[in-house]
Design a protein around this motif. Sequence first.
Motif, mmCIF file in Angstrom:
data_model
loop_
_atom_site.group_PDB
_atom_site.id
_atom_site.type_symbol
_atom_site.label_atom_id
_atom_site.label_comp_id
_atom_site.label_asym_id
_atom_site.label_seq_id
_atom_site.Cartn_x
_atom_site.Cartn_y
_atom_site.Cartn_z
ATOM 1 N N LEU A 40 6.969 -11.419 -8.001
ATOM 2 C CA LEU A 40 6.039 -10.299 -7.916
ATOM 3 C C LEU A 40 6.698 -9.120 -7.228
ATOM 4 C CD1 LEU A 40 3.151 -9.098 -8.162
ATOM 5 C CD2 LEU A 40 2.664 -10.132 -5.935
ATOM 6 N N HIS A 41 6.682 -7.964 -7.887
ATOM 7 C CA HIS A 41 7.183 -6.710 -7.308
ATOM 8 C C HIS A 41 8.607 -6.849 -6.756
ATOM 9 C CE1 HIS A 41 3.413 -4.949 -8.137
ATOM 10 N NE2 HIS A 41 2.761 -5.331 -7.051
ATOM 11 N N GLY A 42 9.446 -7.603 -7.478
ATOM 12 C CA GLY A 42 10.865 -7.678 -7.109
ATOM 13 C C GLY A 42 11.216 -8.744 -6.108
ATOM 14 N N GLY A 43 10.264 -9.621 -5.748
ATOM 15 C CA GLY A 43 10.556 -10.684 -4.796
ATOM 16 C C GLY A 43 10.087 -10.357 -3.398
ATOM 17 N N HIS A 44 10.225 -11.325 -2.493
ATOM 18 C CA HIS A 44 9.685 -11.154 -1.144
ATOM 19 C C HIS A 44 10.371 -10.029 -0.384
ATOM 20 C CE1 HIS A 44 13.267 -13.428 0.225
ATOM 21 N NE2 HIS A 44 13.021 -12.886 1.392
ATOM 22 N N ASP A 45 11.589 -9.695 -0.805
ATOM 23 C CA ASP A 45 12.342 -8.622 -0.152
ATOM 24 C C ASP A 45 12.525 -7.453 -1.117
ATOM 25 O OD1 ASP A 45 13.544 -7.661 2.158
ATOM 26 O OD2 ASP A 45 15.551 -8.347 1.575
ATOM 27 N N GLY A 46 11.492 -7.192 -1.924
ATOM 28 C CA GLY A 46 11.557 -6.095 -2.885
ATOM 29 C C GLY A 46 11.571 -4.739 -2.205
ATOM 30 N N THR A 47 11.621 -3.697 -2.999
ATOM 31 C CA THR A 47 11.828 -2.350 -2.457
ATOM 32 C C THR A 47 10.690 -1.885 -1.554
ATOM 33 O OG1 THR A 47 10.888 -1.345 -4.454
ATOM 34 C CG2 THR A 47 13.272 -1.663 -4.405
ATOM 35 N N ALA A 48 9.492 -2.467 -1.700
ATOM 36 C CA ALA A 48 8.377 -2.083 -0.841
ATOM 37 C C ALA A 48 8.587 -2.503 0.599
ATOM 38 C CB ALA A 48 7.078 -2.694 -1.366
ATOM 39 N N THR A 49 9.421 -3.513 0.823
ATOM 40 C CA THR A 49 9.598 -4.072 2.168
ATOM 41 C C THR A 49 10.804 -3.512 2.895
ATOM 42 O OG1 THR A 49 11.048 -5.917 1.521
ATOM 43 C CG2 THR A 49 8.672 -6.225 1.236
ATOM 44 N N PHE A 102 0.831 -1.201 0.000
ATOM 45 C CA PHE A 102 0.000 0.000 0.000
ATOM 46 C C PHE A 102 0.872 1.259 0.000
ATOM 47 C CE2 PHE A 102 -4.467 -1.242 1.480
ATOM 48 C CZ PHE A 102 -4.337 -2.553 1.068
ATOM 49 N N GLY A 103 0.751 2.053 -1.059
ATOM 50 C CA GLY A 103 1.455 3.320 -1.147
ATOM 51 C C GLY A 103 2.938 3.230 -1.396
ATOM 52 N N ALA A 104 3.471 2.019 -1.595
ATOM 53 C CA ALA A 104 4.920 1.827 -1.653
ATOM 54 C C ALA A 104 5.487 2.033 -3.059
ATOM 55 C CB ALA A 104 5.281 0.426 -1.158
ATOM 56 N N THR A 105 6.800 2.224 -3.094
ATOM 57 C CA THR A 105 7.561 2.168 -4.335
ATOM 58 C C THR A 105 7.958 0.714 -4.546
ATOM 59 O OG1 THR A 105 8.426 4.404 -3.961
ATOM 60 C CG2 THR A 105 9.598 3.014 -5.558
ATOM 61 N N VAL A 106 7.358 0.053 -5.542
ATOM 62 C CA VAL A 106 7.590 -1.382 -5.722
ATOM 63 C C VAL A 106 8.569 -1.626 -6.862
ATOM 64 C CG1 VAL A 106 5.361 -2.020 -4.744
ATOM 65 C CG2 VAL A 106 5.555 -1.684 -7.199
ATOM 66 N N GLY A 107 9.479 -2.597 -6.673
ATOM 67 C CA GLY A 107 10.491 -2.971 -7.646
ATOM 68 C C GLY A 107 11.479 -3.935 -7.005
ATOM 69 N N ARG A 108 12.644 -4.344 -7.609
ATOM 70 C CA ARG A 108 13.153 -3.616 -8.735
ATOM 71 C C ARG A 108 12.476 -3.946 -10.036
ATOM 72 N NH1 ARG A 108 19.522 -5.293 -9.649
ATOM 73 N NH2 ARG A 108 19.565 -5.421 -7.374
ATOM 74 N N TYR A 109 11.540 -4.902 -10.046
ATOM 75 C CA TYR A 109 10.695 -5.056 -11.223
ATOM 76 C C TYR A 109 9.245 -5.146 -10.762
ATOM 77 C CZ TYR A 109 9.665 -5.612 -16.080
ATOM 78 O OH TYR A 109 9.216 -5.355 -17.353
ATOM 79 N N GLY A 160 22.011 -13.900 -23.277
ATOM 80 C CA GLY A 160 22.357 -15.307 -23.427
ATOM 81 C C GLY A 160 22.459 -16.093 -22.144
ATOM 82 N N HIS A 161 22.235 -15.463 -20.999
ATOM 83 C CA HIS A 161 22.349 -16.149 -19.705
ATOM 84 C C HIS A 161 20.983 -16.157 -19.020
ATOM 85 C CE1 HIS A 161 26.744 -16.132 -19.992
ATOM 86 N NE2 HIS A 161 26.657 -14.856 -20.361
ATOM 87 N N GLU A 162 20.614 -17.309 -18.467
ATOM 88 C CA GLU A 162 19.350 -17.388 -17.734
ATOM 89 C C GLU A 162 19.524 -16.818 -16.334
ATOM 90 O OE1 GLU A 162 17.001 -20.979 -15.967
ATOM 91 O OE2 GLU A 162 16.216 -20.605 -17.992
ATOM 92 N N VAL A 163 18.585 -15.966 -15.945
ATOM 93 C CA VAL A 163 18.572 -15.353 -14.617
ATOM 94 C C VAL A 163 17.385 -15.932 -13.850
ATOM 95 C CG1 VAL A 163 18.392 -13.206 -13.324
ATOM 96 C CG2 VAL A 163 19.618 -13.242 -15.511
ATOM 97 N N THR A 164 17.658 -16.442 -12.651
ATOM 98 C CA THR A 164 16.610 -17.011 -11.811
ATOM 99 C C THR A 164 16.338 -16.081 -10.635
ATOM 100 O OG1 THR A 164 17.252 -19.262 -12.416
ATOM 101 C CG2 THR A 164 15.905 -19.002 -10.433
ATOM 102 N N LEU A 165 15.069 -15.780 -10.424
ATOM 103 C CA LEU A 165 14.660 -14.800 -9.422
ATOM 104 C C LEU A 165 13.941 -15.471 -8.252
ATOM 105 C CD1 LEU A 165 13.099 -12.198 -11.891
ATOM 106 C CD2 LEU A 165 15.442 -12.221 -11.017
ATOM 107 N N ASP A 166 13.730 -14.693 -7.210
ATOM 108 C CA ASP A 166 12.921 -15.130 -6.079
ATOM 109 C C ASP A 166 11.471 -15.294 -6.536
ATOM 110 O OD1 ASP A 166 12.389 -15.524 -3.180
ATOM 111 O OD2 ASP A 166 11.241 -13.673 -3.423
ATOM 112 N N ARG A 167 10.884 -16.460 -6.275
ATOM 113 C CA ARG A 167 9.495 -16.721 -6.642
ATOM 114 C C ARG A 167 8.634 -16.550 -5.386
ATOM 115 N NH1 ARG A 167 12.370 -21.020 -9.099
ATOM 116 N NH2 ARG A 167 12.498 -20.829 -11.383
ATOM 117 N N ASN A 168 8.108 -15.376 -5.208
ATOM 118 C CA ASN A 168 7.397 -15.039 -3.979
ATOM 119 C C ASN A 168 5.886 -15.067 -4.118
ATOM 120 O OD1 ASN A 168 7.700 -12.674 -5.649
ATOM 121 N ND2 ASN A 168 6.990 -11.426 -3.944
#
Length: 329
Positions: free
Chosen positions: A103-112, A68-75, A88-96
């Motif tokens: 979602l919104h940069g992972g469980h420890d995204g910028t909103a948190t 709520f009201g946060a800046t969400v990212g980094r994606y 050419g390289h696979e990037v694996t992210l946090d699946r939250n």
Amino acid sequence: MARDQVTAFGTLPDGTQVMQVEIGRGALRASLLSHGARLRDLRLDGVSHPLVLGASSLAPYLGAMAYFGATVGRYANRIGGGRFTLDGHEVTLDRNEAGRTCLHGGHDGTATLPWDLVDHGADHATFALELPDGHMGFPGELAITTTYRCQDSCLEIVTEATPSAPCPLSFAHHSYFALSDEGNIDQCRLQIAAERYLPVTAEQIPTGEIASVADTPFDFRRPRSLGPQTIDHNFCLARGTGPAARLTAPSGLQLEVETDAPGLQVYTADHIAAPAGPDPDRAACGPRAAIALETQEWPDAPNHPTFPNPVVRPGQIHRNRTTYRFRNT
């Protein structure tokens, strides 16, 4: 209340103190928190209720109200499968999100996260954050600033980010706007400057189609009531055509959204929960009590070469400038 006032708002579990800063100019006043670089409260002269959903204590923002009201990212929004291929390289992210998406940069995204309040004045405040290489799986260190500025009846939000390695970036402001204090958005009228939108799968991931809004429930080229329709979709904004969106309450209170971002995620908040106890100083909170109008890059764009390219490289600056303009007719 002083327009340039910084106070302690609460303490995070790790002992970090969260600061609140009050800014305002003319008819508009905002309360901001360093946690998530978020907008906690927004008031307009002549309107008796807050214009965004928020809480008067820190605890809800550490749980159900994290975005709520946060800046969400980094994606902002979703990256399907929590993975993409870059150079050419696979990037694996946090699946939250249900173990399937990022979602919104992972469980420890910028909103948190706690941001630093690095500058403030009577009508503005700037928050800064640095993320390490590999944070939530994303490549490169990242330096981010978000600046809020009240300009009479406008709230301008500018987020800038500079990466040390190529990385897809998307930041969004995630307020839930409540133009009515009746606790329901169905009678609000919405207009969006978009000829196309992104259909999604059952997991809310874009299918890859860039579809026309014509003859669909997503045609808001002319203003119309939201009704009971559920929306959680990205609209592909037309550039240089005036406001990206216009929301009007039955009372005549109006919100115009202007942005340089290519997408607008509209979410009718069908699934947000009502608070555990009443808070008489807050707007009504519950399903469809408000609407999110998130300006951003297109969701899952790193996995769709036909979408606008969200990758930012060293020496480049990602920038999202959005203005929320209120009129009380």
